[in-house]
Design a protein around this motif. Sequence first.
Motif, short mmCIF file in Angstrom:
data_model
loop_
_atom_site.label_atom_id
_atom_site.label_comp_id
_atom_site.label_asym_id
_atom_site.label_seq_id
_atom_site.Cartn_x
_atom_site.Cartn_y
_atom_site.Cartn_z
N PHE A 47 0.68 -1.30 -0.20
CA PHE A 47 -0.12 0.07 -0.01
C PHE A 47 0.96 1.24 0.01
O PHE A 47 2.10 1.08 0.36
N GLY A 48 0.35 2.19 -0.40
CA GLY A 48 1.01 3.51 -0.33
C GLY A 48 -0.06 4.69 0.15
O GLY A 48 -1.15 4.60 -0.07
N GLY A 49 0.38 5.69 0.96
CA GLY A 49 -0.46 6.52 1.64
C GLY A 49 0.29 7.93 1.55
O GLY A 49 1.70 8.21 1.54
N ARG A 50 -0.62 8.97 1.43
CA ARG A 50 0.04 10.36 1.17
C ARG A 50 0.24 10.96 2.41
O ARG A 50 1.02 11.95 2.46
N THR A 51 -0.23 10.27 3.62
CA THR A 51 0.05 10.67 4.97
C THR A 51 0.52 9.49 5.82
O THR A 51 0.42 8.43 5.25
#
Length: 114
Positions: free
Chosen positions: A93-97
């Motif tokens: 997964f990737g998250g902006r925060t």
Amino acid sequence: QVQLVESGGGLVQSGGSLRLSCLASGSIYAMGWYRQAPGKQRELVARIVWGGNTNYADSVKGRFTVSRDNAKNTVYLQMSSLNAEDTAVYYCFGGRTSASTDYWGQGTQVTVSS
């Protein structure tokens, strides 16, 4: 839209090791791994942010190591001392925060045979 592509899953014997990789199509602040075993909820395995701070599920501490190569937009999960309870589909997964999960990979199966 950032795309994530995992690789490295497979079948391994109990006590063995495996390394997962996840390539992102762009830079992302937070990256990591969730997993979902049959009949269970998806759970966080490990997270690493841009500066390198990490957090892990208690069940994998001391056995798994998450790392990233920011220049390559890639996150890794080195798994050691694997056991049957680690069998699951692992999702990058990737998250902006630091707390978000904005992007997901397609998942890669990890099966640990006893």
